[in-house]
Write a protein that holds these residues in place. Structure first.
Motif, mmCIF file in Angstrom:
data_model
loop_
_atom_site.group_PDB
_atom_site.id
_atom_site.type_symbol
_atom_site.label_atom_id
_atom_site.label_comp_id
_atom_site.label_asym_id
_atom_site.label_seq_id
_atom_site.Cartn_x
_atom_site.Cartn_y
_atom_site.Cartn_z
ATOM 1 N N PRO A 112 89.448 110.343 27.057
ATOM 2 C CA PRO A 112 90.427 110.916 25.353
ATOM 3 C C PRO A 112 89.461 109.129 25.048
ATOM 4 N N GLU A 113 90.020 107.662 26.095
ATOM 5 C CA GLU A 113 89.972 106.344 24.961
ATOM 6 C C GLU A 113 87.930 105.932 25.154
ATOM 7 N N ASP A 114 87.586 107.138 25.245
ATOM 8 C CA ASP A 114 86.253 106.958 25.329
ATOM 9 C C ASP A 114 85.111 107.391 23.800
ATOM 10 N N LEU A 115 86.247 108.145 23.654
ATOM 11 C CA LEU A 115 85.987 108.855 22.250
ATOM 12 C C LEU A 115 86.988 108.260 20.847
ATOM 13 N N ASP A 116 88.084 107.700 21.084
ATOM 14 C CA ASP A 116 88.609 106.741 20.083
ATOM 15 C C ASP A 116 87.753 106.157 19.251
ATOM 16 N N TRP A 117 86.924 106.772 17.786
ATOM 17 C CA TRP A 117 86.364 106.198 17.044
ATOM 18 C C TRP A 117 87.367 104.836 16.067
ATOM 19 N N THR A 118 88.616 104.742 16.119
ATOM 20 C CA THR A 118 89.089 103.649 15.409
ATOM 21 C C THR A 118 89.283 102.333 16.063
ATOM 22 N N ASN A 119 88.389 102.348 18.035
ATOM 23 C CA ASN A 119 88.769 101.118 18.353
ATOM 24 C C ASN A 119 87.007 100.481 17.851
ATOM 25 N N ASP A 120 86.951 99.770 17.804
ATOM 26 C CA ASP A 120 85.081 99.389 17.735
ATOM 27 C C ASP A 120 84.573 98.776 19.119
ATOM 28 N N GLN A 121 85.423 99.281 19.950
ATOM 29 C CA GLN A 121 85.256 99.011 21.724
ATOM 30 C C GLN A 121 84.913 99.756 22.422
ATOM 31 N N SER A 122 85.014 101.206 22.393
ATOM 32 C CA SER A 122 85.274 102.632 22.898
ATOM 33 C C SER A 122 83.462 103.153 22.933
ATOM 34 N N ARG A 123 83.696 104.188 23.578
ATOM 35 C CA ARG A 123 82.435 104.111 24.408
ATOM 36 C C ARG A 123 81.524 104.575 23.283
ATOM 37 N N SER A 124 82.102 105.716 22.606
ATOM 38 C CA SER A 124 82.056 106.039 21.814
ATOM 39 C C SER A 124 81.344 104.945 19.813
ATOM 40 N N SER A 125 81.669 103.773 19.902
ATOM 41 C CA SER A 125 81.791 103.569 19.082
ATOM 42 C C SER A 125 80.844 102.563 19.477
ATOM 43 N N VAL A 126 80.646 101.892 21.006
ATOM 44 C CA VAL A 126 79.379 101.279 20.720
ATOM 45 C C VAL A 126 78.331 102.449 20.705
ATOM 46 N N GLU A 127 77.681 103.265 21.901
ATOM 47 C CA GLU A 127 76.449 103.914 21.578
ATOM 48 C C GLU A 127 76.581 103.935 20.017
ATOM 49 N N MET A 128 77.048 104.798 19.360
ATOM 50 C CA MET A 128 77.366 105.465 18.028
ATOM 51 C C MET A 128 76.585 103.929 16.781
ATOM 52 N N GLY A 129 77.101 102.772 17.720
ATOM 53 C CA GLY A 129 76.246 101.264 16.860
ATOM 54 C C GLY A 129 74.792 101.304 16.734
ATOM 55 N N ALA A 130 74.581 101.095 18.468
ATOM 56 C CA ALA A 130 73.194 101.068 19.075
ATOM 57 C C ALA A 130 72.484 102.201 18.422
ATOM 58 N N GLU A 131 70.962 102.530 17.727
ATOM 59 C CA GLU A 131 70.553 103.096 17.485
ATOM 60 C C GLU A 131 69.492 103.762 19.048
ATOM 61 N N ASP A 132 69.260 102.923 19.299
ATOM 62 C CA ASP A 132 67.979 102.922 20.362
ATOM 63 C C ASP A 132 68.864 103.176 22.016
ATOM 64 N N CYS A 133 70.636 103.781 21.371
ATOM 65 C CA CYS A 133 71.382 104.034 22.829
ATOM 66 C C CYS A 133 71.101 105.417 23.634
ATOM 67 N N ARG A 134 70.735 105.756 24.434
ATOM 68 C CA ARG A 134 70.103 107.324 25.218
ATOM 69 C C ARG A 134 70.771 107.285 26.627
ATOM 70 N N PRO A 135 72.305 107.456 26.065
ATOM 71 C CA PRO A 135 73.510 107.960 27.800
ATOM 72 C C PRO A 135 72.633 109.048 28.575
ATOM 73 N N GLU A 136 72.872 108.704 29.754
ATOM 74 C CA GLU A 136 71.339 109.554 30.571
ATOM 75 C C GLU A 136 72.562 110.900 31.033
ATOM 76 N N LEU A 137 71.976 111.846 31.157
ATOM 77 C CA LEU A 137 72.390 113.687 30.980
ATOM 78 C C LEU A 137 72.587 113.838 32.601
ATOM 79 N N ALA A 138 73.257 114.298 32.790
ATOM 80 C CA ALA A 138 73.299 115.299 34.329
ATOM 81 C C ALA A 138 73.490 116.287 34.017
#
Length: 189
Positions: free
Chosen positions: A73-99
């Motif tokens: 849930p913390e990763d998905l906190d769109w109000t936090n600029d440092q959350s994982r999802s915010s950081v990923e979406m701010g980097a166009e070339d980010c490609r999270p690893e899949l399992a």
């Protein structure tokens, strides 16, 4: 005599059961004329429920796009600029690893691709998925769920990033499972 009768009934039941399984396994493919896959990315379960409704309606295969590290849930906190999802979406070339299980898409002609809208786009894990397989000659129809955004911008970005994919008209399915099945059937017409 009872033993012989029981054995005969068992063989007969297995034969009927096997034949019924063969018929149900081939009927959807024969009706649709092609093999259908529903691939989806979901962190909270909302998009997953819609994907399952589409797969159930079309008797399609279901595949979950799974991140190597699950989102909290913390990763998905769109109000936090440092959350994982915010950081990923701010980097166009980010490609999270899949399992998860690897996927063989060669046998699929039509793929429904589901995701939640993040920052008016598809989550970067969807990009990782699309770049992991060869979608040449496949038709991909996006669908999304969102609290406030339309699918328009995310679908346009996907079309621009992956022009070799044959894209179908996408749809925002905030009406949930009730609208998902009928819409998916319309896409087959």
């Amino acid at each position: 005599m009872k033993y012989l009768f029981g054995l005969l009934m068992g063989v007969l039941c297995m034969s009927c059961s096997s034949n019924a399984q063969k018929q149900s396994a081939t009927a959807p493919e024969e009706e649709a004329g092609s093999k259908v896959l529903v691939a989806y990315f979901s962190c909270t379960g909302t998009t997953q429920k819609v994907a399952e409704a589409i797969a159930d309606t079309l008797a399609a295969d279901l595949y979950q796009i799974t991140p190597a590290v699950a989102y909290t849930p913390e990763d998905l906190d769109w109000t936090n600029d440092q959350s994982r999802s915010s950081v990923e979406m701010g980097a166009e070339d980010c490609r999270p690893e899949l399992a998860g299980d690897s996927l063989s898409i060669e046998g699929y002609d039509l793929i429904f691709l589901g995701y939640p809208i993040w920052w008016n786009l598809a989550p970067r894990a969807v990009n990782t998925f699309l770049e992991s397989y060869d979608f040449t000659g496949k038709k991909v129809i996006p669908f999304a769920t969102s609290g406030s955004s339309s699918i328009t911008n995310s679908a346009e970005q996907l079309k621009n990033l992956y022009p070799d994919i044959v894209w179908g008209e996408g749809k925002l399915l905030n009406g949930g499972t009730e609208e998902a099945g009928p819409w998916a059937e319309e896409c087959l017409e």
